[in-house]
Design a protein around this motif. Structure first.
Motif, PDB file in Angstrom:
ATOM      1  N   MET A   1      12.247 -18.941  34.695  1.00 26.52           N
ATOM      2  CA  MET A   1      11.992 -17.667  34.022  1.00 26.52           C
ATOM      3  C   MET A   1      11.233 -17.890  32.716  1.00 26.52           C
ATOM      4  O   MET A   1      10.324 -17.124  32.376  1.00 26.52           O
ATOM      5  CB  MET A   1      13.309 -16.937  33.750  1.00 26.52           C
ATOM      6  N   GLU A   2      11.603 -18.944  31.973  1.00 24.58           N
ATOM      7  CA  GLU A   2      10.917 -19.243  30.713  1.00 24.58           C
ATOM      8  C   GLU A   2       9.448 -19.582  30.966  1.00 24.58           C
ATOM      9  O   GLU A   2       8.564 -19.122  30.238  1.00 24.58           O
ATOM     10  CB  GLU A   2      11.603 -20.398  29.989  1.00 24.58           C
ATOM     11  N   LEU A   3       9.191 -20.378  32.000  1.00 32.84           N
ATOM     12  CA  LEU A   3       7.809 -20.733  32.332  1.00 32.84           C
ATOM     13  C   LEU A   3       7.015 -19.505  32.796  1.00 32.84           C
ATOM     14  O   LEU A   3       5.845 -19.323  32.412  1.00 32.84           O
ATOM     15  CB  LEU A   3       7.775 -21.819  33.406  1.00 32.84           C
ATOM     16  N   THR A   4       7.640 -18.675  33.601  1.00 33.96           N
ATOM     17  CA  THR A   4       6.975 -17.456  34.069  1.00 33.96           C
ATOM     18  C   THR A   4       6.667 -16.539  32.887  1.00 33.96           C
ATOM     19  O   THR A   4       5.557 -15.981  32.791  1.00 33.96           O
ATOM     20  CB  THR A   4       7.856 -16.720  35.093  1.00 33.96           C
ATOM     21  N   LEU A   5       7.628 -16.382  31.974  1.00 37.51           N
ATOM     22  CA  LEU A   5       7.428 -15.560  30.787  1.00 37.51           C
ATOM     23  C   LEU A   5       6.282 -16.119  29.937  1.00 37.51           C
ATOM     24  O   LEU A   5       5.407 -15.371  29.488  1.00 37.51           O
ATOM     25  CB  LEU A   5       8.711 -15.482  29.964  1.00 37.51           C
ATOM     26  N   LYS A   6       6.256 -17.422  29.752  1.00 37.23           N
ATOM     27  CA  LYS A   6       5.194 -18.049  28.948  1.00 37.23           C
ATOM     28  C   LYS A   6       3.822 -17.835  29.600  1.00 37.23           C
ATOM     29  O   LYS A   6       2.848 -17.521  28.908  1.00 37.23           O
ATOM     30  CB  LYS A   6       5.471 -19.547  28.795  1.00 37.23           C
ATOM     31  N   MET A   7       3.738 -17.981  30.920  1.00 35.06           N
ATOM     32  CA  MET A   7       2.465 -17.767  31.619  1.00 35.06           C
ATOM     33  C   MET A   7       2.004 -16.314  31.459  1.00 35.06           C
ATOM     34  O   MET A   7       0.825 -16.054  31.217  1.00 35.06           O
ATOM     35  CB  MET A   7       2.592 -18.109  33.108  1.00 35.06           C
ATOM     36  N   LEU A   8       2.918 -15.383  31.597  1.00 35.09           N
ATOM     37  CA  LEU A   8       2.574 -13.967  31.462  1.00 35.09           C
ATOM     38  C   LEU A   8       2.113 -13.654  30.038  1.00 35.09           C
ATOM     39  O   LEU A   8       1.108 -12.971  29.833  1.00 35.09           O
ATOM     40  CB  LEU A   8       3.759 -13.088  31.864  1.00 35.09           C
ATOM     41  N   GLN A   9       2.832 -14.189  29.049  1.00 38.27           N
ATOM     42  CA  GLN A   9       2.445 -13.975  27.649  1.00 38.27           C
ATOM     43  C   GLN A   9       1.076 -14.588  27.358  1.00 38.27           C
ATOM     44  O   GLN A   9       0.246 -13.970  26.681  1.00 38.27           O
ATOM     45  CB  GLN A   9       3.492 -14.566  26.701  1.00 38.27           C
ATOM     46  N   ASP A  10       0.831 -15.787  27.854  1.00 37.84           N
ATOM     47  CA  ASP A  10      -0.467 -16.443  27.643  1.00 37.84           C
ATOM     48  C   ASP A  10      -1.597 -15.656  28.305  1.00 37.84           C
ATOM     49  O   ASP A  10      -2.682 -15.518  27.742  1.00 37.84           O
ATOM     50  CB  ASP A  10      -0.446 -17.879  28.176  1.00 37.84           C
ATOM     51  N   THR A  11      -1.337 -15.149  29.487  1.00 40.91           N
ATOM     52  CA  THR A  11      -2.357 -14.362  30.190  1.00 40.91           C
ATOM     53  C   THR A  11      -2.673 -13.086  29.426  1.00 40.91           C
ATOM     54  O   THR A  11      -3.839 -12.728  29.242  1.00 40.91           O
ATOM     55  CB  THR A  11      -1.884 -14.023  31.619  1.00 40.91           C
TER      56      THR A  11
END
Length: 187
Positions: free
Chosen positions: A103-113
């Motif tokens: 979830m943390e990695l998914t959140l980080k990817m979404l925020q970066d995008t």
């Protein structure tokens, strides 16, 4: 007949010359006025064309900058859900640790995008209340916080290229009410 021509010729010709000269001067003045009006109209047309071109360029620029507005707005609840899920998940439970990391990695990817497309978070905790970027959900007395500052953030706000996409939902501080004297103190 010859007497008539001879007697009118020098004076008549001078009078006709003056009349023709006046007619020509009036005609020149009229043509100069028409030329000035045509030049003015031409300048106005060129200026209007430049304004139309500039407005069209600005519209295209805005369309490019804010084309993702609806799509980005639709992604914000997904981002909120991931953040809430991480807040509620137990970091000490070993069986949930891989899920939390995912979830943390998914959140980080979404925020970066979102950041790559100029979507910025507005998290105003402790900042002064700004009605252009914040939506006050409640007011709360606080002895420690400056009146008019943000105490809590219920939901982060977001900007797209500097334009408000969603306001931050906040609790705003207010000065504590002066202690009301009790009935015994009044007597």
């Amino acid at each position: 007949m010859a007497d008539e021509q001879n007697s009118q010729t020098p004076e008549h010709e001078a009078a006709q010359g003056d009349v023709q000269h006046e007619d020509l001067a009036a005609r020149v003045a009229t043509l100069e006025e028409q030329l000035a009006a045509a030049q003015d109209q031409s300048l106005r047309s060129v200026a209007e064309l430049q304004n139309v071109r500039r407005r069209a360029e600005q519209d295209v620029e805005k369309a490019h900058k804010f084309a993702l507005e609806k799509f980005a707005g639709d992604l914000l609840p997904v981002l909120d859900s991931l953040e809430r899920g991480l807040e509620l998940s137990n970091a000490t439970d070993e069986t949930l640790k891989p899920m939390r990391e995912g979830m943390e990695l998914t959140l980080k990817m979404l925020q970066d995008t979102l950041k790559r497309y100029q979507v910025e978070a507005v998290d105003p905790h402790g900042a002064p209340f700004n009605p252009e970027h914040h939506q006050a959900m409640a007011m709360e007395e606080s002895a420690t916080a400056e009146p008019g500052s943000v105490l809590k953030v219920f939901q982060k706000g977001y900007l797209l290229n500097g334009r408000l996409l969603r306001p931050a939902m906040v609790v705003v501080s207010k000065a504590p009410a002066a202690q009301q004297p009790s009935i015994d103190e009044k007597a």
